[in-house]
Motif scaffolding. Structure first.
Motif, PDB file in Angstrom:
ATOM      1  N   SER A 282     -21.855  69.959 -18.252  1.00  0.00           N
ATOM      2  CA  SER A 282     -22.019  68.508 -18.364  1.00  0.00           C
ATOM      3  C   SER A 282     -22.312  68.102 -19.803  1.00  0.00           C
ATOM      4  CB  SER A 282     -23.119  68.016 -17.421  1.00  0.00           C
ATOM      5  OG  SER A 282     -24.360  68.616 -17.734  1.00  0.00           O
ATOM      6  N   GLU A 283     -23.102  68.913 -20.495  1.00  0.00           N
ATOM      7  CA  GLU A 283     -23.382  68.627 -21.909  1.00  0.00           C
ATOM      8  C   GLU A 283     -22.100  68.700 -22.734  1.00  0.00           C
ATOM      9  OE1 GLU A 283     -26.645  70.872 -23.677  1.00  0.00           O
ATOM     10  OE2 GLU A 283     -25.385  71.193 -25.450  1.00  0.00           O
ATOM     11  N   PHE A 284     -21.301  69.735 -22.498  1.00  0.00           N
ATOM     12  CA  PHE A 284     -20.054  69.873 -23.243  1.00  0.00           C
ATOM     13  C   PHE A 284     -19.130  68.698 -22.983  1.00  0.00           C
ATOM     14  CE2 PHE A 284     -15.560  71.189 -22.665  1.00  0.00           C
ATOM     15  CZ  PHE A 284     -15.207  71.207 -24.003  1.00  0.00           C
ATOM     16  N   TYR A 285     -18.904  68.369 -21.709  1.00  0.00           N
ATOM     17  CA  TYR A 285     -17.962  67.296 -21.404  1.00  0.00           C
ATOM     18  C   TYR A 285     -18.435  65.966 -21.982  1.00  0.00           C
ATOM     19  CZ  TYR A 285     -15.531  70.487 -18.277  1.00  0.00           C
ATOM     20  OH  TYR A 285     -14.824  71.547 -17.772  1.00  0.00           O
ATOM     21  N   GLY A 286     -19.740  65.729 -21.962  1.00  0.00           N
ATOM     22  CA  GLY A 286     -20.255  64.497 -22.531  1.00  0.00           C
ATOM     23  C   GLY A 286     -20.029  64.416 -24.029  1.00  0.00           C
ATOM     24  N   ARG A 287     -20.361  65.493 -24.750  1.00  0.00           N
ATOM     25  CA  ARG A 287     -20.207  65.471 -26.202  1.00  0.00           C
ATOM     26  C   ARG A 287     -18.727  65.524 -26.607  1.00  0.00           C
ATOM     27  NH1 ARG A 287     -24.568  69.229 -29.228  1.00  0.00           N
ATOM     28  NH2 ARG A 287     -24.148  67.715 -30.891  1.00  0.00           N
ATOM     29  N   ALA A 288     -17.957  66.366 -25.927  1.00  0.00           N
ATOM     30  CA  ALA A 288     -16.540  66.475 -26.270  1.00  0.00           C
ATOM     31  C   ALA A 288     -15.808  65.170 -26.014  1.00  0.00           C
ATOM     32  CB  ALA A 288     -15.892  67.616 -25.481  1.00  0.00           C
ATOM     33  N   GLY A 289     -16.172  64.488 -24.930  1.00  0.00           N
ATOM     34  CA  GLY A 289     -15.549  63.196 -24.657  1.00  0.00           C
ATOM     35  C   GLY A 289     -15.792  62.206 -25.779  1.00  0.00           C
ATOM     36  N   GLY A 290     -17.003  62.224 -26.324  1.00  0.00           N
ATOM     37  CA  GLY A 290     -17.312  61.346 -27.449  1.00  0.00           C
ATOM     38  C   GLY A 290     -16.528  61.718 -28.692  1.00  0.00           C
ATOM     39  N   TRP A 291     -16.382  63.012 -28.946  1.00  0.00           N
ATOM     40  CA  TRP A 291     -15.624  63.461 -30.119  1.00  0.00           C
ATOM     41  C   TRP A 291     -14.141  63.113 -29.989  1.00  0.00           C
ATOM     42  CZ3 TRP A 291     -18.382  68.795 -29.590  1.00  0.00           C
ATOM     43  CH2 TRP A 291     -19.671  68.697 -30.137  1.00  0.00           C
ATOM     44  N   VAL A 292     -13.606  63.225 -28.780  1.00  0.00           N
ATOM     45  CA  VAL A 292     -12.213  62.821 -28.566  1.00  0.00           C
ATOM     46  C   VAL A 292     -12.068  61.326 -28.802  1.00  0.00           C
ATOM     47  CG1 VAL A 292     -10.406  62.546 -26.822  1.00  0.00           C
ATOM     48  CG2 VAL A 292     -11.640  64.717 -27.017  1.00  0.00           C
ATOM     49  N   ALA A 293     -13.020  60.555 -28.284  1.00  0.00           N
ATOM     50  CA  ALA A 293     -12.937  59.099 -28.404  1.00  0.00           C
ATOM     51  C   ALA A 293     -12.973  58.645 -29.856  1.00  0.00           C
ATOM     52  CB  ALA A 293     -14.073  58.447 -27.610  1.00  0.00           C
ATOM     53  N   ASP A 294     -13.781  59.319 -30.689  1.00  0.00           N
ATOM     54  CA  ASP A 294     -13.871  58.868 -32.085  1.00  0.00           C
ATOM     55  C   ASP A 294     -12.896  59.595 -33.006  1.00  0.00           C
ATOM     56  OD1 ASP A 294     -14.986  61.348 -32.828  1.00  0.00           O
ATOM     57  OD2 ASP A 294     -17.036  60.605 -32.873  1.00  0.00           O
ATOM     58  N   GLY A 295     -12.052  60.456 -32.441  1.00  0.00           N
ATOM     59  CA  GLY A 295     -11.010  61.112 -33.212  1.00  0.00           C
ATOM     60  C   GLY A 295     -11.441  62.351 -33.959  1.00  0.00           C
ATOM     61  N   SER A 296     -12.683  62.802 -33.765  1.00  0.00           N
ATOM     62  CA  SER A 296     -13.150  63.989 -34.486  1.00  0.00           C
ATOM     63  C   SER A 296     -12.801  65.288 -33.774  1.00  0.00           C
ATOM     64  CB  SER A 296     -14.660  63.906 -34.722  1.00  0.00           C
ATOM     65  OG  SER A 296     -15.370  63.750 -33.516  1.00  0.00           O
ATOM     66  N   LEU A 297     -12.259  65.229 -32.571  1.00  0.00           N
ATOM     67  CA  LEU A 297     -11.755  66.410 -31.870  1.00  0.00           C
ATOM     68  C   LEU A 297     -10.319  66.143 -31.453  1.00  0.00           C
ATOM     69  CD1 LEU A 297     -12.084  69.197 -30.612  1.00  0.00           C
ATOM     70  CD2 LEU A 297     -13.052  68.109 -28.576  1.00  0.00           C
ATOM     71  N   THR A 298      -9.406  66.902 -32.050  1.00  0.00           N
ATOM     72  CA  THR A 298      -7.992  66.784 -31.714  1.00  0.00           C
ATOM     73  C   THR A 298      -7.466  68.179 -31.375  1.00  0.00           C
ATOM     74  OG1 THR A 298      -7.254  67.065 -34.004  1.00  0.00           O
ATOM     75  CG2 THR A 298      -7.717  64.823 -33.275  1.00  0.00           C
ATOM     76  N   TRP A 299      -6.256  68.234 -30.903  1.00  0.00           N
ATOM     77  CA  TRP A 299      -5.705  69.515 -30.484  1.00  0.00           C
ATOM     78  C   TRP A 299      -4.190  69.472 -30.555  1.00  0.00           C
ATOM     79  CZ3 TRP A 299      -8.106  66.016 -27.310  1.00  0.00           C
ATOM     80  CH2 TRP A 299      -7.311  65.408 -26.320  1.00  0.00           C
ATOM     81  N   ARG A 300      -3.617  70.659 -30.455  1.00  0.00           N
ATOM     82  CA  ARG A 300      -2.169  70.806 -30.418  1.00  0.00           C
ATOM     83  C   ARG A 300      -1.831  71.740 -29.270  1.00  0.00           C
ATOM     84  NH1 ARG A 300       1.027  72.111 -35.920  1.00  0.00           N
ATOM     85  NH2 ARG A 300       0.132  70.053 -36.371  1.00  0.00           N
ATOM     86  N   GLU A 301      -0.653  71.525 -28.692  1.00  0.00           N
ATOM     87  CA  GLU A 301      -0.185  72.361 -27.590  1.00  0.00           C
ATOM     88  C   GLU A 301       1.189  72.937 -27.928  1.00  0.00           C
ATOM     89  OE1 GLU A 301      -2.320  69.669 -24.080  1.00  0.00           O
ATOM     90  OE2 GLU A 301      -0.165  69.457 -24.469  1.00  0.00           O
ATOM     91  N   THR A 302       1.398  74.191 -27.553  1.00  0.00           N
ATOM     92  CA  THR A 302       2.713  74.813 -27.603  1.00  0.00           C
ATOM     93  C   THR A 302       3.187  74.931 -26.165  1.00  0.00           C
ATOM     94  OG1 THR A 302       2.187  76.033 -29.617  1.00  0.00           O
ATOM     95  CG2 THR A 302       4.029  76.849 -28.298  1.00  0.00           C
ATOM     96  N   VAL A 303       4.272  74.251 -25.831  1.00  0.00           N
ATOM     97  CA  VAL A 303       4.685  74.118 -24.432  1.00  0.00           C
ATOM     98  C   VAL A 303       5.991  74.853 -24.188  1.00  0.00           C
ATOM     99  CG1 VAL A 303       5.326  72.483 -22.619  1.00  0.00           C
ATOM    100  CG2 VAL A 303       3.505  71.899 -24.240  1.00  0.00           C
TER     101      VAL A 303
END
Length: 330
Positions: A282-303
Protein backbone atom coordinates in the motif's frame (compact mmCIF):
# COMPACT_ATOMS: atom_id res chain seq x y z
CA UNK A 1 -16.50 -23.34 -23.88
CA UNK A 2 -13.44 -21.18 -24.52
CA UNK A 3 -10.31 -22.35 -26.32
CA UNK A 4 -7.12 -21.26 -24.55
CA UNK A 5 -3.74 -21.39 -26.25
CA UNK A 6 -1.08 -22.23 -23.65
CA UNK A 7 2.70 -22.53 -23.42
CA UNK A 8 3.82 -25.70 -21.61
CA UNK A 9 7.28 -26.63 -20.36
CA UNK A 10 8.24 -29.70 -22.41
CA UNK A 11 11.79 -30.25 -21.07
CA UNK A 12 14.06 -28.76 -18.43
CA UNK A 13 16.64 -26.56 -20.18
CA UNK A 14 20.33 -27.31 -19.86
CA UNK A 15 22.05 -23.94 -20.01
CA UNK A 16 20.28 -21.58 -22.39
CA UNK A 17 16.66 -22.58 -23.10
CA UNK A 18 15.72 -23.39 -26.68
CA UNK A 19 12.29 -23.41 -28.38
CA UNK A 20 12.37 -27.21 -28.16
CA UNK A 21 12.03 -26.93 -24.36
CA UNK A 22 8.48 -25.57 -24.80
CA UNK A 23 5.26 -26.75 -26.38
CA UNK A 24 2.16 -24.84 -27.53
CA UNK A 25 -1.10 -26.53 -26.55
CA UNK A 26 -4.77 -25.68 -27.18
CA UNK A 27 -7.06 -26.39 -24.21
CA UNK A 28 -10.83 -26.10 -23.81
CA UNK A 29 -11.96 -24.16 -20.73
CA UNK A 30 -15.41 -24.81 -19.22
CA UNK A 31 -17.84 -22.07 -18.31
CA UNK A 32 -17.01 -20.49 -14.94
CA UNK A 33 -18.72 -21.93 -11.90
CA UNK A 34 -19.76 -19.99 -8.80
CA UNK A 35 -16.93 -17.75 -7.66
CA UNK A 36 -15.00 -18.24 -10.92
CA UNK A 37 -14.24 -16.09 -13.95
CA UNK A 38 -12.76 -16.55 -17.40
CA UNK A 39 -10.18 -13.89 -18.24
CA UNK A 40 -8.97 -13.08 -21.75
CA UNK A 41 -5.38 -12.04 -21.24
CA UNK A 42 -4.22 -8.90 -23.01
CA UNK A 43 -0.60 -8.71 -21.77
CA UNK A 44 1.71 -11.36 -20.35
CA UNK A 45 4.87 -10.72 -18.39
CA UNK A 46 8.13 -12.57 -19.00
CA UNK A 47 10.62 -12.13 -16.16
CA UNK A 48 14.17 -13.29 -15.38
CA UNK A 49 13.10 -15.29 -12.30
CA UNK A 50 11.12 -17.64 -14.54
CA UNK A 51 14.37 -19.22 -15.75
CA UNK A 52 15.03 -20.62 -12.27
CA UNK A 53 11.56 -22.15 -12.15
CA UNK A 54 12.41 -24.22 -15.21
CA UNK A 55 14.93 -26.17 -13.11
CA UNK A 56 13.77 -28.96 -10.82
CA UNK A 57 15.40 -27.50 -7.72
CA UNK A 58 14.08 -26.22 -4.43
CA UNK A 59 13.77 -22.45 -4.38
CA UNK A 60 11.56 -19.69 -3.04
CA UNK A 61 8.88 -20.62 -5.60
CA UNK A 62 8.01 -24.12 -6.83
CA UNK A 63 9.46 -25.21 -10.18
CA UNK A 64 7.29 -25.31 -13.25
CA UNK A 65 5.85 -28.77 -13.83
CA UNK A 66 6.73 -30.61 -17.02
CA UNK A 67 3.98 -30.99 -19.61
CA UNK A 68 1.85 -28.37 -17.90
CA UNK A 69 1.12 -24.71 -18.56
CA UNK A 70 3.53 -22.30 -16.92
CA UNK A 71 2.34 -19.24 -15.02
CA UNK A 72 3.34 -15.66 -14.40
CA UNK A 73 1.98 -12.15 -14.23
CA UNK A 74 -0.74 -11.13 -16.67
CA UNK A 75 -3.48 -8.58 -17.10
CA UNK A 76 -6.71 -9.15 -18.93
CA UNK A 77 -10.44 -8.64 -19.24
CA UNK A 78 -13.13 -10.74 -17.60
CA UNK A 79 -15.17 -12.27 -20.44
CA UNK A 80 -17.37 -14.65 -18.43
CA UNK A 81 -18.24 -14.53 -14.75
CA UNK A 82 -19.86 -16.68 -12.11
CA UNK A 83 -18.65 -14.26 -9.46
CA UNK A 84 -20.34 -11.62 -7.34
CA UNK A 85 -16.99 -9.80 -7.01
CA UNK A 86 -15.86 -9.56 -10.64
CA UNK A 87 -18.05 -8.60 -13.55
CA UNK A 88 -17.71 -9.06 -17.31
CA UNK A 89 -15.60 -6.18 -18.61
CA UNK A 90 -13.48 -5.75 -15.47
CA UNK A 91 -9.74 -5.40 -16.05
CA UNK A 92 -7.78 -7.63 -13.67
CA UNK A 93 -4.25 -8.54 -12.65
CA UNK A 94 -3.42 -12.19 -11.90
CA UNK A 95 -0.73 -14.87 -12.11
CA UNK A 96 -2.14 -17.13 -14.84
CA UNK A 97 0.09 -15.95 -17.66
CA UNK A 98 1.63 -17.92 -20.55
CA UNK A 99 -1.86 -18.48 -22.01
CA UNK A 100 -4.49 -16.55 -23.94
CA UNK A 101 -7.36 -17.29 -21.53
CA UNK A 102 -7.53 -18.42 -17.92
CA UNK A 103 -10.25 -19.91 -15.72
CA UNK A 104 -9.67 -18.46 -12.24
CA UNK A 105 -11.13 -18.23 -8.80
CA UNK A 106 -12.27 -14.65 -8.31
CA UNK A 107 -9.89 -14.54 -5.31
CA UNK A 108 -6.95 -15.11 -7.66
CA UNK A 109 -7.49 -11.86 -9.57
CA UNK A 110 -7.80 -8.24 -8.51
CA UNK A 111 -9.28 -5.35 -10.40
CA UNK A 112 -6.95 -2.57 -11.50
CA UNK A 113 -7.63 1.07 -12.30
CA UNK A 114 -6.85 1.76 -15.95
CA UNK A 115 -8.38 5.23 -16.08
CA UNK A 116 -5.00 6.97 -15.73
CA UNK A 117 -2.41 4.40 -16.82
CA UNK A 118 -2.50 1.44 -19.24
CA UNK A 119 -3.11 -2.01 -17.81
CA UNK A 120 0.36 -3.12 -18.88
CA UNK A 121 1.92 -0.74 -16.33
CA UNK A 122 0.72 -3.09 -13.57
CA UNK A 123 3.17 -5.68 -14.91
CA UNK A 124 6.05 -3.21 -14.78
CA UNK A 125 6.54 0.12 -13.06
CA UNK A 126 3.34 -0.19 -11.01
CA UNK A 127 3.62 -3.93 -10.50
CA UNK A 128 6.06 -6.49 -9.20
CA UNK A 129 9.17 -4.93 -10.83
CA UNK A 130 8.37 -1.49 -9.45
CA UNK A 131 7.68 -2.80 -5.99
CA UNK A 132 10.89 -4.84 -6.12
CA UNK A 133 12.83 -1.66 -6.80
CA UNK A 134 11.03 0.12 -3.97
CA UNK A 135 11.57 -2.63 -1.41
CA UNK A 136 15.23 -2.99 -2.31
CA UNK A 137 15.93 0.69 -1.87
CA UNK A 138 13.73 1.47 1.16
CA UNK A 139 13.78 -1.74 3.22
CA UNK A 140 16.96 -3.55 2.21
CA UNK A 141 19.63 -0.98 1.31
CA UNK A 142 17.84 1.95 2.99
CA UNK A 143 18.92 4.74 0.65
CA UNK A 144 19.76 7.94 2.52
CA UNK A 145 19.92 11.59 1.57
CA UNK A 146 23.13 12.27 -0.35
CA UNK A 147 23.97 8.63 -1.19
CA UNK A 148 25.71 7.52 -4.36
CA UNK A 149 23.73 4.59 -5.78
CA UNK A 150 24.89 2.11 -8.44
CA UNK A 151 22.31 -0.05 -10.25
CA UNK A 152 23.23 -2.92 -12.58
CA UNK A 153 20.83 -4.05 -15.29
CA UNK A 154 19.60 -0.49 -15.10
CA UNK A 155 17.71 -0.46 -18.40
CA UNK A 156 15.50 -3.37 -17.38
CA UNK A 157 12.09 -3.30 -15.74
CA UNK A 158 13.41 -3.22 -12.15
CA UNK A 159 16.59 -1.24 -12.66
CA UNK A 160 15.04 1.60 -14.62
CA UNK A 161 12.46 2.17 -11.89
CA UNK A 162 15.06 1.76 -9.14
CA UNK A 163 17.13 4.62 -10.51
CA UNK A 164 14.16 6.98 -10.53
CA UNK A 165 13.07 5.95 -7.03
CA UNK A 166 16.61 6.43 -5.70
CA UNK A 167 16.44 10.04 -6.88
CA UNK A 168 13.08 10.50 -5.16
CA UNK A 169 14.59 9.15 -1.94
CA UNK A 170 17.34 11.76 -1.98
CA UNK A 171 20.29 10.07 -3.67
CA UNK A 172 22.84 12.63 -4.78
CA UNK A 173 24.20 10.54 -7.65
CA UNK A 174 22.69 7.54 -9.42
CA UNK A 175 24.86 5.43 -11.73
CA UNK A 176 23.45 2.74 -13.98
CA UNK A 177 24.98 0.07 -16.20
CA UNK A 178 23.52 -1.14 -19.49
CA UNK A 179 24.73 -2.91 -22.62
CA UNK A 180 24.07 -0.52 -25.52
CA UNK A 181 24.66 3.19 -26.19
CA UNK A 182 20.93 3.65 -26.79
CA UNK A 183 20.05 2.22 -23.39
CA UNK A 184 22.63 4.44 -21.73
CA UNK A 185 21.13 7.53 -23.38
CA UNK A 186 17.68 6.50 -22.15
CA UNK A 187 18.94 6.12 -18.58
CA UNK A 188 20.21 9.69 -18.57
CA UNK A 189 16.81 10.80 -19.91
CA UNK A 190 15.24 9.07 -16.90
CA UNK A 191 17.41 11.12 -14.53
CA UNK A 192 20.40 8.84 -13.97
CA UNK A 193 23.45 11.01 -13.47
CA UNK A 194 25.68 8.58 -15.31
CA UNK A 195 25.19 5.48 -17.47
CA UNK A 196 28.07 3.06 -18.08
CA UNK A 197 28.10 0.73 -21.08
CA UNK A 198 29.63 -2.43 -19.64
CA UNK A 199 30.59 -3.57 -23.14
CA UNK A 200 32.89 -0.57 -23.65
CA UNK A 201 35.39 -1.63 -20.97
CA UNK A 202 35.46 -3.81 -17.84
CA UNK A 203 32.77 -2.49 -15.54
CA UNK A 204 35.15 -2.47 -12.57
CA UNK A 205 37.51 -0.11 -14.35
CA UNK A 206 34.67 2.22 -15.36
CA UNK A 207 32.99 2.27 -11.96
CA UNK A 208 36.25 2.91 -10.10
CA UNK A 209 36.33 6.44 -11.53
CA UNK A 210 32.91 7.34 -10.11
CA UNK A 211 32.87 5.93 -6.58
CA UNK A 212 32.77 5.55 -3.73
CA UNK A 213 29.34 3.89 -3.90
CA UNK A 214 27.09 3.89 -0.83
CA UNK A 215 24.36 1.59 -2.19
CA UNK A 216 24.55 -1.09 -4.87
CA UNK A 217 21.29 -2.54 -6.26
CA UNK A 218 22.37 -5.83 -7.86
CA UNK A 219 20.37 -7.30 -10.73
CA UNK A 220 23.29 -8.97 -12.47
CA UNK A 221 25.83 -10.59 -10.13
CA UNK A 222 29.10 -11.80 -11.65
CA UNK A 223 31.57 -9.11 -12.68
CA UNK A 224 29.16 -6.34 -11.66
CA UNK A 225 29.02 -7.55 -8.08
CA UNK A 226 32.80 -7.81 -7.92
CA UNK A 227 33.13 -4.31 -9.38
CA UNK A 228 30.65 -2.88 -6.91
CA UNK A 229 32.41 -4.44 -3.91
CA UNK A 230 35.67 -2.79 -4.97
CA UNK A 231 33.97 0.58 -5.45
CA UNK A 232 31.89 0.56 -2.25
CA UNK A 233 32.35 3.14 0.47
CA UNK A 234 32.96 1.99 4.02
CA UNK A 235 29.70 0.71 5.56
CA UNK A 236 28.14 0.44 2.09
CA UNK A 237 24.93 -1.53 1.60
CA UNK A 238 24.19 -4.01 -1.18
CA UNK A 239 20.66 -5.14 -2.04
CA UNK A 240 20.91 -8.44 -3.93
CA UNK A 241 17.86 -8.65 -6.19
CA UNK A 242 19.02 -11.04 -8.92
CA UNK A 243 21.98 -12.42 -10.85
CA UNK A 244 20.89 -12.69 -14.47
CA UNK A 245 24.50 -13.13 -15.61
CA UNK A 246 24.40 -16.68 -14.20
CA UNK A 247 20.83 -17.80 -14.84
CA UNK A 248 21.71 -19.77 -17.97
CA UNK A 249 25.16 -20.95 -16.88
CA UNK A 250 25.70 -24.70 -17.05
CA UNK A 251 28.10 -24.58 -14.09
CA UNK A 252 28.35 -22.16 -11.18
CA UNK A 253 30.56 -19.17 -11.94
CA UNK A 254 33.40 -18.29 -9.56
CA UNK A 255 32.40 -15.97 -6.76
CA UNK A 256 33.75 -12.43 -6.45
CA UNK A 257 37.48 -12.51 -5.81
CA UNK A 258 37.40 -9.54 -3.42
CA UNK A 259 35.16 -10.85 -0.63
CA UNK A 260 37.70 -9.81 2.01
CA UNK A 261 36.55 -6.24 1.31
CA UNK A 262 33.31 -7.06 3.14
CA UNK A 263 35.45 -7.18 6.26
CA UNK A 264 37.79 -4.28 5.58
CA UNK A 265 34.96 -1.97 4.41
CA UNK A 266 32.36 -3.32 6.88
CA UNK A 267 29.89 -3.89 4.05
CA UNK A 268 26.39 -5.30 4.27
CA UNK A 269 24.89 -7.55 1.58
CA UNK A 270 21.30 -8.67 1.93
CA UNK A 271 19.28 -10.70 -0.52
CA UNK A 272 15.53 -10.26 -0.73
CA UNK A 273 12.39 -11.58 -2.38
CA UNK A 274 9.67 -9.02 -3.01
CA UNK A 275 6.87 -11.41 -2.03
CA UNK A 276 8.17 -11.36 1.56
CA UNK A 277 7.23 -7.69 1.79
CA UNK A 278 3.51 -7.57 1.13
CA UNK A 279 3.12 -5.15 4.02
CA UNK A 280 4.88 -2.51 1.87
CA UNK A 281 2.41 -2.75 -1.03
CA UNK A 282 0.00 0.00 0.00
CA UNK A 283 2.89 2.36 0.74
CA UNK A 284 4.47 1.62 -2.63
CA UNK A 285 1.27 2.06 -4.62
CA UNK A 286 0.50 5.32 -2.84
CA UNK A 287 3.93 6.84 -3.42
CA UNK A 288 4.37 5.44 -6.93
CA UNK A 289 0.97 6.76 -7.94
CA UNK A 290 2.05 10.22 -6.88
CA UNK A 291 5.32 9.95 -8.78
CA UNK A 292 3.48 8.85 -11.92
CA UNK A 293 1.03 11.72 -11.55
CA UNK A 294 3.77 14.35 -11.29
CA UNK A 295 5.86 12.81 -14.07
CA UNK A 296 8.83 11.80 -11.91
CA UNK A 297 8.28 8.08 -12.59
CA UNK A 298 8.13 7.00 -16.21
CA UNK A 299 8.77 3.73 -17.98
CA UNK A 300 9.30 2.05 -21.31
CA UNK A 301 7.98 -1.25 -22.61
CA UNK A 302 9.36 -3.65 -25.22
CA UNK A 303 6.35 -5.45 -26.67
CA UNK A 304 6.30 -8.73 -28.60
CA UNK A 305 3.00 -9.66 -30.23
CA UNK A 306 1.29 -13.02 -29.98
CA UNK A 307 1.26 -16.01 -27.63
CA UNK A 308 3.22 -17.98 -30.24
CA UNK A 309 6.10 -15.52 -29.75
CA UNK A 310 6.12 -15.67 -25.94
CA UNK A 311 9.09 -18.02 -25.82
CA UNK A 312 11.09 -15.76 -28.14
CA UNK A 313 10.23 -12.80 -25.90
CA UNK A 314 11.53 -14.73 -22.90
CA UNK A 315 14.76 -15.63 -24.70
CA UNK A 316 15.13 -12.05 -25.87
CA UNK A 317 14.85 -10.85 -22.29
CA UNK A 318 17.91 -12.92 -21.38
CA UNK A 319 19.81 -11.64 -24.42
CA UNK A 320 19.11 -8.07 -23.35
CA UNK A 321 16.81 -7.30 -26.29
CA UNK A 322 14.46 -5.30 -24.08
CA UNK A 323 14.56 -1.73 -22.95
CA UNK A 324 12.38 -1.43 -19.87
CA UNK A 325 9.72 -4.10 -19.33
CA UNK A 326 9.46 -7.02 -21.74
CA UNK A 327 5.83 -7.87 -22.46
CA UNK A 328 3.82 -10.14 -24.73
CA UNK A 329 0.69 -8.54 -26.17
CA UNK A 330 -2.21 -10.82 -27.07
Amino acid sequence: MTTAREIHLAARPQGWPTPADFRTVDTELPEPGPGEVVVRNTFLSVDPYMRGRMNDVKSYVPPFALDAVMDGGAVGEVVASGSDRLQVGDTVLHQAGWRTHALLSDRAARTIDVSQVPASAYLGALGMPGMTAYVGLTRIAEVRQGDTVFISGAAGAVGSVAGQIAKQLGAAKVIGSAGTPEKCVWLTELGFDLALNYKDAPIGRQLREHGPVDVYFDNVGGDHLEAAISAMADHGRIAACGAIADYNAEAPSPGPRNMMMFVSKRLTLRGFIVTDHGDVASEFYGRAGGWVADGSLTWRETVVDGIDNAVEAFLGLHRGDNTGKMLVRL
